[in-house]
Design a protein around this motif. Structure first.
Motif, PDB file in Angstrom:
ATOM      1  N   GLU A 149      14.972 -55.041  20.033  1.00 46.37           N
ATOM      2  CA  GLU A 149      14.790 -53.736  19.384  1.00 46.37           C
ATOM      3  C   GLU A 149      15.183 -53.882  17.918  1.00 46.37           C
ATOM      4  OE1 GLU A 149      16.937 -50.714  21.855  1.00 46.37           O
ATOM      5  OE2 GLU A 149      17.183 -52.424  23.174  1.00 46.37           O
TER       6      GLU A 149
ATOM      7  N   HIS B 112      19.027 -55.076  18.980  1.00 45.82           N
ATOM      8  CA  HIS B 112      19.517 -55.270  20.345  1.00 45.82           C
ATOM      9  C   HIS B 112      18.682 -56.359  20.990  1.00 45.82           C
ATOM     10  CE1 HIS B 112      21.443 -51.004  20.707  1.00 45.82           C
ATOM     11  NE2 HIS B 112      22.036 -51.793  19.833  1.00 45.82           N
TER      12      HIS B 112
ATOM     13  N   ARG C 222      27.698 -47.647  24.932  1.00 47.59           N
ATOM     14  CA  ARG C 222      27.052 -48.005  23.671  1.00 47.59           C
ATOM     15  C   ARG C 222      27.970 -48.805  22.742  1.00 47.59           C
ATOM     16  NH1 ARG C 222      21.690 -48.024  24.004  1.00 47.59           N
ATOM     17  NH2 ARG C 222      21.086 -46.407  25.449  1.00 47.59           N
TER      18      ARG C 222
ATOM     19  N   GLU D  54      22.168 -56.879  27.358  1.00 47.33           N
ATOM     20  CA  GLU D  54      21.789 -56.423  26.035  1.00 47.33           C
ATOM     21  C   GLU D  54      22.864 -56.886  25.059  1.00 47.33           C
ATOM     22  OE1 GLU D  54      20.648 -52.337  26.152  1.00 47.33           O
ATOM     23  OE2 GLU D  54      20.505 -52.158  23.990  1.00 47.33           O
TER      24      GLU D  54
HETATM   25 MG    MG Z   1      19.032 -50.878  23.438  1.00 48.17          MG
END
Ligand code: MG
Ligand code: ADP
Length: 727
Positions: A225, A352, A468, A480
């Motif tokens: 990403e 990411h 997160r 991730e």
């Molecule tokens: Mg992500």
């Protein structure tokens, strides 16, 4: 702009049947038709090449090896024909030197005209497979003396050739690896390809233990990403800092930042939408699966995510994404900033890196399975990854460091600089039960267990929570890795991930292949790894100070900056890992360390010089002009018999800041001269990090204070408010 039919539709006019269910738009595209039209895909080859040639090339793509000379010539000729049909006049080997960006040198297909003056376009197998660019100006960290300027580019057959359409005309690009005359890697791709082979080989040993006899290959897949900023090109060009360093080196915060959360996922403005549309079309033509687009947290910040694919292709495609973003932005009067921290005070940009490993018979090793056997395999893989990440947390941290990322990591917005793993509540609980009792027979969420003989639970995909703040998070069927910088190649992070997990797999397979009772042995090994490496699991708030302290108690490394991370590449542990799997030699690692120190020093040097230039030639003269205006006002007001005390106070305040600024600027100039005179290497890089960066902050502070109180029309360049709120 909508075409007439659409306007009619909205105006209430009845439309023809075929148009009825369709929204017409001037920039309508047929994605199925355009997708990968500029790529020499396996399908293209299948259609165009003789059967046996196609067979040979697919075999080499899938299983490795070399093309025969005859086949290479046939493929080269066909690739040339294909490219010429698409208007190409030139070809280039497209490679990724250690500058972190891509490099290309175009050659046209033209040859000597024949005796009648007729031109024949040519491209041989040799030209396809191997290039010999004069490589003395690429960073080599001492691997290649300047007198031995030869570097070699070699076709990476696993990444398809493509046509780039730019102002130079369509150009055939052949993805290649870049090596020195003696075979040392000078790029980001060669080690990645080596690491992919390593993980494939070791992961196969693991799946064989669980009875998978069909798989012949295991592939690391990646979806990256990409975050970025878009600002107005004309305004960007008024700022030297953006031109030379890709970020603002001065700038007081705008009255509004991102506190309202009104940009994240907000409606995409027309100008940005037009950019995104054209970007998607260009990427689709290049075979990049651009899938998701949205506004990000900071004003003027956006994100694009493609669908994941083989790590090698994902790395190439991410380079294409970044390159295409910059190019298309220019066409829309915009400038795309990929720097990790273009603006102080609002979020920076990252990437990411979503990573998973899958067998060629379709088993994702990170996916909790359906059967007890698959679940045990999943837990073993998880235990190995825990071991890998804990053992080599320093390397993983290093792989995500670059100059720009120093402004993000550990600065309370992006992941912290400390590596930890997030597993989600359910899995973490399983690990805890296993560690404590050697059994994990209950699922936290009360799911039914079905694990046959083993003491391990059955899993369902845990979609309940997302943390997160974790740098390395398990998200259902992939990890991730959220630390990577927005401008950085994803080559290094994936090389490291593949390498460290390959090592853990190898060590597990070494034990398990020898055991008599596999069920007991695998259970014991999972427990052993999870117990030893449980400290790497952290599900709490990664941005908090408590975590920094807790991580220290756990003995986890906290490497605060890029220069401090460089040494992790050349520890005994790292050299052993990389040499064992043939990913880097010691010499290659040492050369990379050297390049990193140099890159750091050079980058900060440019930033320092830019600041000095802007301060001396723009900010200080502008402020002086304003002080003259104030002084004139004071004289006029006083002689008119009025009170000029406010103006006087302001003038005093400005003069103090101006003096502070001038002093800081002189100090920075002196320090910069010292730093740039030092011999290149570690000591110099640390001097830049410790002395120059601090001196730069000292200069920025009074300048930003001045910006807040000097009249707007006097300020010599666009401010944060102009740049990120008026795109
Ligand atoms: Mg992500
Ligand atoms: P987010 O993290 O924003 O919730 P998604 O879960 O949709 O986003 O996925 C983000 C990225 O992860 C995409 O590029 C997607 O293709 C990629 N991805 C999804 N599944 C996998 C997988 N098994 N392996 C690697 N990447 C994956």
């Amino acid at each position: 702009m909508w075409i007439a039919k659409k306007r009619e539709h909205y105006g209430g006019t009845y439309m023809g049947t075929e148009a009825k269910n369709k929204i017409f738009c001037e920039n309508e595209v047929n994605v199925e038709e355009i997708f990968a039209t500029n790529v020499y895909t396996p399908n293209t080859m299948k259609e165009r090449l003789p059967k046996d040639v196609y067979k040979e090339i697919t075999q080499v793509i899938e299983q490795g090896g070399e093309l025969s000379k005859i086949t290479a010539n046939i493929v080269a000729n066909d690739m040339k024909e294909w490219a010429i049909e698409k208007g190409a006049t030139h070809y280039t080997h497209w490679f990724q030197p250690l500058t972190g960006i891509t490099a290309e040198k175009h050659d046209s297909f033209i040859t000597h005209p024949d005796k009648n003056g007729k031109m024949l376009m040519d491209f041989s197998g040799k030209e396809l497979i191997k290039g010999e660019p004069d490589a003395s100006s690429f960073p080599s960290g001492g691997l290649r003396a300047t007198f031995e300027a030869r570097g070699y580019t070699a076709w990476d057959i696993t990444s398809p050739a493509f046509i780039k359409e730019t102002a130079t005309g369509p150009t055939l690009c052949i993805p290649t690896a870049f090596c020195s005359y003696t075979g040392e890697a000078l790029d980001k791709k060669t080690p990645l390809l080596r690491s992919m082979e390593a993980i494939s080989k070791q992961a196969l040993r693991i799946v064989r233990l669980f009875g998978n006899t069909e798989a012949t290959k295991v592939t690391a897949s990646v979806g990256a990403e990409q975050e970025y900023f878009l600002i107005d090109q004309k305004k960007a060009l008024q700022r030297e800092d953006i031109i030379f360093s890709g970020r603002t080196l001065f700038g007081a915060p705008a009255p509004k930042g991102q506190e309202m959360d009104d940009h994240y996922f907000g409606v995409i403005r027309e100008r940005i939408g037009a950019f995104m549309h054209e970007l998607n079309v260009e990427l689709w033509k290049l075979g990049v699966t651009a899938k998701t687009q949205h506004n990000e947290a900071a004003p003027a910040q956006h994100e694009l995510a493609p669908i994941y694919e083989s790590a090698n292709i994902a790395v190439d495609h991410n380079q294409l994404v970044m390159e295409t973003m910059k190019r298309i932005a220019g066409k829309h009067g915009l400038r795309c900033l990929l720097h990790e921290k273009p603006f102080q005070g609002v979020n920076g940009s990252g990437k990411h890196n979503n990573w998973s490993i899958t067998t060629d018979n379709g088993v994702n090793l990170l996916e909790p399975g359906e059967t007890p056997n698959e679940n045990v395999q999943f837990l073993l893989v998880l235990a190995c990854i825990m071991k890998a990440v804990d053992t080599h947390a320093d390397l993983l941290r290093q792989s995500a460091s670059n100059v720009g990322n120093d402004h993000r990591l550990g600065a309370c917005e992006a992941p912290p600089a400390i590596i930890s793993m997030f597993l989600g509540e359910q899995l973490e609980d399983v690990v805890e039960q296993l560690v404590e009792t050697g059994r994990a027979s209950k699922l936290k969420e009360g799911g039914v267990l079905q694990t046959g003989v083993s003491t391990l639970p059955d899993f369902k995909k845990d979609a309940t929570d997302r943390n997160r703040t974790s740098p390395f998070a398990f998200t259902g069927n992939k990890f991730e890795f959220r630390m990577v910088g927005s401008e950085d190649s994803i080559g290094s992070p994936n090389t490291i991930l593949n390498a460290i997990v390959a090592e853990a797999f190898c060590e597990a397979a070494d034990v398990l292949e020898k055991t008599e009772d596999f069920d007991i042995a695998v259970h014991d090994l999972i427990k052993e790894y999870m117990t030893k490496h449980q400290r790497i699991i952290f599900n709490g708030d990664g941005y908090s100070q408590e975590w920094v302290e807790e991580a220290e108690r756990r003995g986890l490394p906290n490497i605060p900056s890029m220069v401090e991370a460089v040494e992790t590449l050349t520890t005994e542990k790292a050299i052993k890992l990389f040499e064992r799997f043939g990913i880097f030699t010691k010499a290659e690692l040492e050369s990379r360390a050297e390049i990193l120190y140099e890159t750091y020093a050079k980058t900060i040097n440019i930033e320092a010089l830019t600041m000095i230039d802007m301060a001396n030639k723009q900010i200080i003269p502008a402020v002086i002009r304003y002080t003259k205006e104030l002084a004139d006002t004071i004289l006029a007001v006083t002689s008119a018999g009025s009170d000029a005390s406010v103006t006087k106070e302001l003038l005093k305040q400005i003069t103090i800041l101006l003096t502070e600024m001038k002093e800081a600027c002189c100090y920075l100039a002196e320090e910069e001269a010292k730093a740039s005179a030092m011999p290149r290497g570690k000591e110099q890089a640390f001097y830049y990090r410790e002395e120059i960066v601090t001196a730069m902050e000292k200069l920025r502070k009074p300048a930003d204070e001045l910006e807040k109180i000097v009249g707007k029309e006097y300020w010599p360049f666009p401010t944060y408010a102009d740049l990120i709120f008026e795109v």
